[in-house]
Design an enzyme around this catalytic site. Sequence first.
Site, PDB file in Angstrom:
ATOM      1  N   ASN A  80       0.861  -1.170   0.000  1.00  0.00           N
ATOM      2  CA  ASN A  80       0.000   0.000   0.000  1.00  0.00           C
ATOM      3  C   ASN A  80       0.904   1.229   0.000  1.00  0.00           C
ATOM      4  O   ASN A  80       1.912   1.250   0.700  1.00  0.00           O
ATOM      5  CB  ASN A  80      -0.893  -0.035   1.250  1.00  0.00           C
ATOM      6  CG  ASN A  80      -1.781   1.176   1.379  1.00  0.00           C
ATOM      7  OD1 ASN A  80      -1.312   2.257   1.689  1.00  0.00           O
ATOM      8  ND2 ASN A  80      -3.059   0.986   1.149  1.00  0.00           N
ATOM      9  N   GLU A  81       0.529   2.236  -0.776  1.00  0.00           N
ATOM     10  CA  GLU A  81       1.394   3.415  -0.880  1.00  0.00           C
ATOM     11  C   GLU A  81       1.613   4.116   0.447  1.00  0.00           C
ATOM     12  O   GLU A  81       2.565   4.881   0.604  1.00  0.00           O
ATOM     13  CB  GLU A  81       0.832   4.414  -1.902  1.00  0.00           C
ATOM     14  CG  GLU A  81      -0.512   4.999  -1.574  1.00  0.00           C
ATOM     15  CD  GLU A  81      -1.661   4.232  -2.201  1.00  0.00           C
ATOM     16  OE1 GLU A  81      -2.704   4.838  -2.457  1.00  0.00           O
ATOM     17  OE2 GLU A  81      -1.517   3.008  -2.432  1.00  0.00           O
TER      18      GLU A  81
END
Length: 522
Positions: free
Chosen positions: A334-335
Site C-alpha cells: 500500500n502506498e
Amino acid sequence: MTAVREDVAATASPQLSAREAVERIGDGDTVAILGAGGGLLEPDLLLDALRERFLETGHPRDLTIVHSVGIGDKGDRGMTKLALPGLVRRMIGGHIGNSPAVGRLVKDGSIELYNLPLGVMGQLFRDTAAGRPGLLTKIGIGTFVDPRVSGPGLNARSTEKLVEVMTIDGEDYLFYRAIPVDFAFVRGTRADSLGNISFDDEPNYLDSLENCMAAARGRDGRRGTAFVQVKHVQSEPMHPKHVHIPAMLVGGVVEHPEQWQTYLFERDDVVAGDARIEESSFERMPFSWRKVIARRAADFVEPGDVVNLGVGVPDGVASILRERRMLDRVVMTNEQGVVGGVTSLGMIFGASRNYDSVIPMPHMMDLYQGGLLDIAFLGFAQADAEGNVNVSLYNGEIMGVGGFIDITQSARRVVFCGSLTAVGARLGFEGGRLRVEHEGSVRKLVEKVEHVSFSGPAALERGQRVTIVTERCVLELTPRGLELTEIAPGVDVQRDVIDQIGFPVSASNAVQMPATHFTEEG
C-alpha cells in the site's frame, strides 16, 4: 526502569494543550498537516483548536496548508474543519476529495490550490528538511502537473510556479520546488518523558517523520515547530527502538486520551499489528458487478508479483486473491507504507489487516519509483482513446490525484478498474451472462479526458502494459490507442458496449470474457 536525569528532563519536549500550541501560529505561516482518510493519523484535536481560535479571534489568517494524503470523511471532519474563508490562503496537497468544502472554496476562488502527487509530497518534505532546493523526478511527466500540460494549480488564482521542466542529458524531468514549513501537526500513539514518539496503535507511519524534519528545518533561518498529538504520555523513557520520531524533532506534545485509531473504532488490535485474523474469519466478497471486475483484474496477477491496490473498485482484487489462495504467493503493498496483508475497504483504506511490516510512506514511494512495483490496480473516472486517464478533476468536482500518478507511472503493468458507465446503471446476472437493465447516464470512456492524471502516450514510451477492465468489456492500450479485446457474455455488443464508448472502437477481434466470472460461484 532507569530514572530520568534532571538535565535531560529539562530538555524534554514540553506538554501543552492544543490551544496553547495553535496560539503560536501567526498570520501567513505554513503548516504541514499529517493524516489520511477515515481518521488515520489525523491530529483532530489540533485541527479543532486551530478552527476555534480563528472563529474566536480571526487569527491566524492567510495560512498555507501542506498535506500529502486526503484527510477527512467527505463530511465535516478532517480538512473540512479548516475550510473557512480567510483562515487559509493557499493549500498544497495530494488529495482534497475527502473535503468537498475545500473544493467549494477552490471553485469560488477563495483559496489557491496546488495538487502535487502524494509520493512527491512526502519526498519533498524530506528534501526540504535537508535544505535542498527541491525534488528532481520524472513523476508527473505528461500529466496535468507538468507545466507544459496545465500545471498543478487547480483554479485561476493558483499561479505560483511550483513545478518546472528541466532537461538533463537530453531527458526531461520535473523539478518540484521545496516548500519551507513553519509548523507541523502530527499524530502518534505515545510520548515518553522526553518527548519521543511511538506509533504503537497507528495503522502506519505515513510521512510523519518527514513532516517533523521539515518543521525542524523551518524557514528563513528560523527553526519551525512540530506539535505531536498522542493518546498517552508516559512518565518514563520508552525503549529507543520503539521511537519513530525522536524528541529533538518534537516542539510540543498534546495529549488526547479520547484519540481514536480511525473514525470507525477506538482501537483494533489487528489494525495495530498486535493480532491476526484467521483466514476463515475474512468475509467473502459479495457477488456483484464489482466482483466481476475484481475477478477479471485479478487474472493478471502472477506469482511473485509486488502488487498495489487503489481504493474503491480495485480494492476488491485483494478479496479475490484471498479466495484464490494467492495472497501467500504475492507481495501486497500500500502506498501508505504497509507491506503484506489485506487493505481495508473504503474510507479506512490504509488500515490493513494481517500485514507483515510497515515502512515510512516516502520510502515506499522510493521503491515504487525505482521499479519494485510489478502490477497496480487503480480506479478511473474517465479514459479516452489515447489511453489518458482522469481521476483528479471531472464533472466540476475537484478531487486531486493522491498517489495515483506516482503509482501508475511506476508500475510495470497498470490495470484500471471501474464500471463502463456511471450514475443509474442497473445490471442483472443469470447463467454466467450479463444483462444491462438500465443504462448509466454518465459515460466514463470519453473522446477526451478533462484532466490528464495518467498519460497513455507517455506510458507507451515507457513500455508499460495498460489495461482497462469494466464489467462489460476489457480494453488494451496499443500504439493505435485503446482497443477492445474482450466482451462480457450476454451483452448487446453494439448497444451496451460500443455505443457507450465516446470514441470509435471495433469488437471484431474481441473474445468473450470468462463466463465463470459472472456467476455467484465464480
